[in-house]
Design an enzyme around this catalytic site. Sequence first.
Site, PDB file in Angstrom:
ATOM      1  CE  LYS A  72      -1.936   3.077   2.974  1.00 45.43           C
ATOM      2  NZ  LYS A  72      -2.052   4.155   2.013  1.00 45.43           N
ATOM      3  N   GLY A  77       6.813   5.507   7.965  1.00 46.13           N
ATOM      4  CA  GLY A  77       5.897   6.619   8.158  1.00 46.13           C
ATOM      5  C   GLY A  77       6.079   7.226   9.531  1.00 46.13           C
ATOM      6  N   GLY A 111       3.084   4.303  13.297  1.00 38.38           N
ATOM      7  CA  GLY A 111       3.908   3.124  13.607  1.00 38.38           C
ATOM      8  C   GLY A 111       3.433   2.437  14.880  1.00 38.38           C
ATOM      9  CD  GLU A 135       9.284  13.530  11.316  1.00 40.18           C
ATOM     10  OE1 GLU A 135       8.204  12.981  11.607  1.00 40.18           O
ATOM     11  OE2 GLU A 135      10.183  12.964  10.680  1.00 40.18           O
TER      12      GLU A 135
END
Length: 493
Positions: A178, A231, A236, A387
Amino acid sequence: MDLKLNYIDGKWTEASGGNKREVINPATGEILAYTTESTEEDTRAAIAAAKRSFYKTRDWRDTDGQDRADMLLKIADLMDKYKDELARIDTLDNGKPLRESEGDVSDAIHCFRYYAGLITAPSGHTYEVNSGFGNMHAFTVAEPVGVVGQITPWNYPLLMAVWKLAPAIAAANSVVFKPSSNCPLSTVRLFEIFEEAGMPKGSVNLVLGSGGAVGHTIASSADVDMVTFTGSTKVGQSIMADAVGNLKKIGLELGGKSPNIVFDDCDIDGAVEWAMVGTFFNQGQVCSACARIYVQEGIHEEFVKKLAAKANAMTIGSGLDNPDIGPLVSESQMNKVLGYIEKGKSEGAKLVCGGYRLTDGEYAKGFFVKPTVFDGCTQDMTIVREEIFGPVCSIIPFKTEEEAVAMANDTQYGLAGAVFTNDGAKALRVMKEIRAGILWINCCEPTFNQAPWGGYKMSGIGRELGTYGIEEYQEIKQVSVNLNPGVLGWYEH
Ligand code: NAP
């Protein structure tokens, strides 16, 4: 306009609900294509196809190593043939400058070639064993894990897909893949290449759609033996929770907030250039971006001045025109980055350059943010802790090596780090102290197909690339052989 379809069991098929999604060009805001929007049911069909391929027809699993290597080389050759098209697709879909997409395609081709070579290299171990049962010998055999689910982000659409697909199929697994629904187009083209190369049906399956429907179904399915994900750390964590049901193997490549420590004794112009790469490459949308820059006080002022001048001079535009920096991937990503810039200002960081969206003329419909440098930052600021995933860096001055190392490690993440100094012993001391999976000395950001990639702490579990990358997709079987078959005599009295 083009509707991109799922590739399941060797057939291109539309999703069962008939829904579709727009794919947007971030430089213009225009629709590039549509993708079919898959449901849980479509995902289960892809998983079933991969399961049949691995456990029943075994067309790929039983292909011997040399033939698998030939197939990977054929895929690499086809990618090479279509390399300009692949690079253009990623630039249109993601926004990155064309030369950066060309670099990604070249790395991706080499990744297939690297794993083709590795399949036929010696593997496994043999052991002189000592057994109370007599004369024995033991060795290991590497086997595929089985049905592997793979989920990727949008920042390096083709490259992140290949880092997963090349080792997984090299190791003879069957895959359900995906891509991010933000940038799925180069992955669709890659699956067309798989079809052209002749990968057996069901061995590689592509499902287009959202993380909530497709990704969650893959991660939680009892028929999937392993899930690998690149990701955000937040997603996660949900993948890890989903994987618990059948205790599937997991590989997680997650977010980061990497430090770059610049000492007084470095080559300052070199350090500034690398800091530009560490901050602005790929519009700063890089998991390993070294966007926390700790600069020693002796060169702090000069470093900030030079970095700001270079950042200010960056050309900005559509990726197709090969500017220094293109648009961010989407409107929502741009708004997220602008939100962090506002937070930086409100928490007292000093804005040295950039800090705004470009809206005039050619920029009006795209998602362009001026490269942004903050100085005078402190550890408690949101822009230092979280982030940002955009063209924004935070400079934090420091006095001593110990202070810099302590601040660099003061994070939940541990993906990467960089150190700039001309003192070799100091570089190695800092390297040992930084809790991260990748450490660059007098450089920032390069990746290599031959060397492992992955994070400590909340930046992930496992490694991609290199020999470690293929081992993630293998189970290791220990085989012991009795060298003296016959009556053992253990229960004879
Ligand atoms: P993301 O939001 O975590 O999404 C990544 C992928 O997961 C997408 O395909 C997404 O699908 C899917 N997803 C979302 N929710 C899910 C769920 N509940 N279950 C299963 N799958 C789900 O990350 P992103 O915004 O695409 O990418 C940026 C992040 O990736 C950053 O944090 C960056 O640091 C990280 N990254 C890490 C590395 C590394 O090597 N460590 C490399 C590149 C990027 P949809 O978006 O299509 O819904």
